[in-house]
Scaffold this active site. Structure first.
Site, PDB file in Angstrom:
ATOM      1  N   LYS A   4       4.927   0.505   9.204  1.00 49.27           N
ATOM      2  CA  LYS A   4       4.967   1.804   8.542  1.00 49.27           C
ATOM      3  C   LYS A   4       4.355   2.890   9.433  1.00 49.27           C
ATOM      4  CE  LYS A   4       3.281   0.075   4.722  1.00 49.27           C
ATOM      5  NZ  LYS A   4       2.629  -0.045   3.427  1.00 49.27           N
ATOM      6  N   GLU A  13       0.868  -1.161   0.000  1.00 50.86           N
ATOM      7  CA  GLU A  13       0.000   0.000   0.000  1.00 50.86           C
ATOM      8  C   GLU A  13       0.919   1.228   0.000  1.00 50.86           C
ATOM      9  OE1 GLU A  13      -2.669   0.309   3.354  1.00 50.86           O
ATOM     10  OE2 GLU A  13      -3.437   2.223   2.576  1.00 50.86           O
ATOM     11  N   ARG A  63       6.003 -13.026   9.244  1.00 52.70           N
ATOM     12  CA  ARG A  63       6.675 -11.746   8.996  1.00 52.70           C
ATOM     13  C   ARG A  63       8.111 -11.821   9.463  1.00 52.70           C
ATOM     14  NH1 ARG A  63       2.816  -7.589   8.798  1.00 52.70           N
ATOM     15  NH2 ARG A  63       4.323  -5.957   9.152  1.00 52.70           N
TER      16      ARG A  63
HETATM   17  P1  ATP Z   1       3.231  -2.376   7.851  1.00 52.19           P
HETATM   18  O1  ATP Z   1       2.595  -3.231   8.899  1.00 52.19           O
HETATM   19  O2  ATP Z   1       4.666  -2.106   8.059  1.00 52.19           O
HETATM   20  O3  ATP Z   1       2.458  -1.146   7.541  1.00 52.19           O
HETATM   21  P2  ATP Z   1       1.979  -3.664   5.776  1.00 52.19           P
HETATM   22  O4  ATP Z   1       1.838  -5.137   5.796  1.00 52.19           O
HETATM   23  O5  ATP Z   1       0.790  -2.876   6.140  1.00 52.19           O
HETATM   24  O6  ATP Z   1       3.230  -3.269   6.585  1.00 52.19           O
HETATM   25  P3  ATP Z   1       1.915  -3.453   2.976  1.00 52.19           P
HETATM   26  O7  ATP Z   1       2.244  -2.303   2.131  1.00 52.19           O
HETATM   27  O8  ATP Z   1       0.508  -3.886   3.056  1.00 52.19           O
HETATM   28  O9  ATP Z   1       2.483  -3.137   4.394  1.00 52.19           O
HETATM   29  O10 ATP Z   1       2.860  -4.681   2.644  1.00 52.19           O
HETATM   30  C1  ATP Z   1       3.134  -5.174   1.371  1.00 52.19           C
HETATM   31  C2  ATP Z   1       3.535  -6.603   1.487  1.00 52.19           C
HETATM   32  O11 ATP Z   1       4.685  -6.737   2.324  1.00 52.19           O
HETATM   33  C3  ATP Z   1       2.447  -7.437   2.110  1.00 52.19           C
HETATM   34  O12 ATP Z   1       2.279  -8.606   1.335  1.00 52.19           O
HETATM   35  C4  ATP Z   1       2.949  -7.741   3.481  1.00 52.19           C
HETATM   36  O13 ATP Z   1       2.468  -8.964   3.925  1.00 52.19           O
HETATM   37  C5  ATP Z   1       4.459  -7.729   3.295  1.00 52.19           C
HETATM   38  N1  ATP Z   1       5.135  -7.390   4.540  1.00 52.19           N
HETATM   39  C6  ATP Z   1       4.955  -6.290   5.294  1.00 52.19           C
HETATM   40  N2  ATP Z   1       5.703  -6.337   6.403  1.00 52.19           N
HETATM   41  C7  ATP Z   1       6.398  -7.511   6.362  1.00 52.19           C
HETATM   42  C8  ATP Z   1       7.341  -8.154   7.217  1.00 52.19           C
HETATM   43  N3  ATP Z   1       7.730  -7.594   8.371  1.00 52.19           N
HETATM   44  N4  ATP Z   1       7.838  -9.354   6.841  1.00 52.19           N
HETATM   45  C9  ATP Z   1       7.461  -9.917   5.677  1.00 52.19           C
HETATM   46  N5  ATP Z   1       6.575  -9.369   4.833  1.00 52.19           N
HETATM   47  C10 ATP Z   1       6.036  -8.179   5.158  1.00 52.19           C
HETATM   48 MG    MG Z   2      -0.965  -3.547   5.250  1.00 50.82          MG
END
Ligand code: ATP
Ligand code: MG
Length: 564
Positions: free
Chosen positions: A272, A37, A262
């Site tokens: 984020k 996102e 994760r």
């Molecule tokens: P955050 O919690 O940091 O905001 P998010 O999951 O909301 O991260 P997205 O932009 O939705 O961020 O993530 C894009 C992709 O990266 C998703 O498929 C998510 O599962 C993966 N991702 C995010 N954080 C991690 C992590 N710590 N380890 C592995 N994959 C991750």
């Molecule tokens: Mg997310």
């Protein structure tokens, strides 16, 4: 392809892809996607997902789509889109023509919603947000049906169209899936599919005032792109039934979601939202502050894409959450930097040395080895003269017995140059501080070799005072005080390490560094790995960021863990 014989290790995701391939599922295609996102910069956790999705696609001769899940206009921005694309490219991955945006599917997602209403699988609810929450029930109590749940398809279509036309205020109506208010899985208690948001979208402008929810948009975007393996993190496991429901009731192409753990790292927050709070609160200099676990911060700090990729490979894919040691990431970084970065001499905290028996005005040049790990990197000439700088820490007036560096009456080797002996210490008359050492050199030790088999215990790095270039050097430590910052409560300021940044304003570096370009990486002998800051040069002067000190603590941590 068969049984993924390119893989060195077969984790549960690759096993699944192998099985699907053997069973002829998806006609042998492998299509993955990385779906961020655009509401912040990517961090090292995202790198794991990128390495997995792009890596799997590469291994199986498939493709990986770069897709922005841009369904929330109020938090998203093109600045984030651009930084994300830059970071994925920098990590070494290529989506070729497969760049997509969920917002490109808004028309089609709307049509799917209309279809759901027509077939009785969705309804417009006019409860407000608080009422919806009350009706939802809890983990232990079932929810109850909204009084609007049994509206006719005609009425729902009319209301949904008017939502789209902007007739209603935010929060007055939502479109919900009609599933089961008593489901033990709260995600299936008539989840919201669309809400009203009167906000500009960074790509669709003001065309829409209703926006699809993540779960709905995500499942259908996967389907539209004919993704085969939709790999996401464990927190989406409970959402999988909803993912499947969307694709099943609409009877569209069915991608399959598989969850993995994760990446979590010690001394690091990986959300984020929390990283944005640091940026917006002015607690760091920006998303690319070299202390940030963002890809852009790590790039500025001097990390290499190769180090990040080999770290992600070693961590691998797991089904349960764990916390990985930051030391392991740094270990991969050192391995890579040690092989590839040229070694140079830089004095961070200079102390002047005058060689009283060295001819005034004479300059010699010594050949210095650029990287003993790689003969092809060659040598360079380093100038030597009567006045030098050495590291203040390399001198002690009254040394303990295990101190093998310079002290009054002691002899040491200056790397590549000569043996020198300290004859006299010069102090500032007022402060009493040591300002200069007067030493003599042994002309027979030219090149740093022993003249008569005489041994010295210490070898020091140095720079010639008249040739050295002043530089600013920034040393970093972990941004957070504690190894598990997510467990800290209270204001974030108080969880930060007050010593995470040390600025050394007056370092002296060897003249070859005059040509260092932003982003160049070096080993400063005996000090660690450093990278020229991206804003180095011009009126800023030379600025170096310490990427990581030399000492590798990973082996020690591993031994402790094995022994415990
Ligand atoms: P955050 O919690 O940091 O905001 P998010 O999951 O909301 O991260 P997205 O932009 O939705 O961020 O993530 C894009 C992709 O990266 C998703 O498929 C998510 O599962 C993966 N991702 C995010 N954080 C991690 C992590 N710590 N380890 C592995 N994959 C991750
Ligand atoms: Mg997310």
């Amino acid at each position: 392809m068969t049984s993924g014989d390119l893989n060195t290790s077969t984790d549960f995701i690759r096993s699944k892809i192998n099985e699907d391939g053997d069973a002829g599922k998806y006609g042998g295609r492998v299509v993955t996607r990385f779906p961020p996102e655009p509401n912040g910069y990517l961090h090292i956790g995202h790198a794991k997902s990128i390495c997995l999705n792009f890596g799997v696609a590469e291994e199986y001769s498939g493709v990986c789509h770069m897709r922005f899940d841009d369904t929330n206009p109020t938090t998203e921005d093109t600045e984030y889109v651009e930084s994300i694309l830059e970071d994925v490219r920098w990590l070494g991955f290529d989506w070729s023509e497969h760049l997509y945006y969920a917002s490109d599917y808004f028309d089609q997602l709307y049509e799917y919603a209309v279809a759901l209403i027509r077939q009785g699988d969705a309804y417009v609810d006019s409860l407000n947000a608080e009422e919806i929450r009350e009706y939802r029930g809890t983990l232990t109590e079932p929810g109850k049906n909204s009084p609007y749940r049994d509206r006719s398809a005609e009425e729902n279509l009319d209301l949904f169209m008017r939502m789209k036309e902007g007739e209603f205020e935010e929060g007055t109506h939502v479109l919900r899936a009609k599933i089961d208010m008593a489901s033990p899985n709260i995600n299936l208690r008539d989840p919201t599919l669309y809400r009203i948001r009167k906000a500009e979208h960074h790509r669709t402008g003001d065309k829409w005032v209703i926006y699809p929810m993540y779960d709905y948009a995500h499942a259908l975007s996967d389907s539209i792109e004919r993704i085969t393996h939709s790999l996401c993190t464990l927190e989406f496991e409970d959402h999988r039934p909803l993912y499947n429901w969307c694709l099943d009731v609409l009877d569209v192409y069915h991608s399959e979601q598989t969850e993995f753990a994760r990446l979590n790292l010690t001394h690091t927050v990986m959300s984020k939202r929390k990283l944005r709070a640091l940026v917006e609160g002015g607690l760091v200099s920006g998303w690319d502050d070299p202390r940030m676990p963002t890809i852009s911060g790590m790039r500025r700090r001097g990390y290499t894409p190769e180090a990040i990729r080999s770290f992600c490979e070693e961590v691998g894919i797991a089904k349960r959450d764990t916390v990985t040691e930051l030391a392991l990431l740094e270990h991969h970084l050192r391995e890579d930097l040690n092989r590839h970065s040229p070694r140079v001499m830089a004095v961070l905290n200079p102390l002047k040395v005058v060689l009283t028996n060295y001819p005034e005005g004479q300059v010699e040049e010594f050949a210095a080895i650029n990287n003993p790990e790689d003969a092809a990197m060659g040598t360079r000439q380093v100038p030597f003269s009567r006045e030098l700088y050495i590291e203040r820490d390399d001198f002690m007036e009254d040394p303990p017995s295990r101190f093998f560096r310079l002290a009054p009456g002691r002899e040491v080797r200056l790397r590549y140059a000569y043996y020198i002996t300290c004859d006299e210490v010069v102090r500032d008359e007022d402060t009493g501080d040591i300002v200069e050492l007067r030493c003599s050199y042994d002309p027979d030790s030219r090149g740093g070799s022993s003249p008569d088999g005489r041994r010295v215990r210490g070898t020091l790095h140095w720079v010639s005072a008249q040739h050295a270039i002043p530089a600013e050097v920034r040393l970093y430590d972990t941004l957070f005080r504690n190894a598990h910052p997510d467990e800290d409560s209270g204001p974030v300021e108080e969880t930060l390490n007050p010593n995470s940044l040390t600025v050394i304003g007056a370092a002296q570096v060897e003249p070859s560094l005059a040509e260092a370009k932003p982003g160049d990486r070096f080993q400063f002998e005996r000090q660690g790995y450093f990278c020229t800051d991206l804003n180095s040069g011009g009126s800023n002067g030379l600025v170096f960021n310490r990427t990581v000190p030399l000492r590798d603590s990973w082996a020690r941590i591993q031994n402790n863990q094995a022994g415990s």
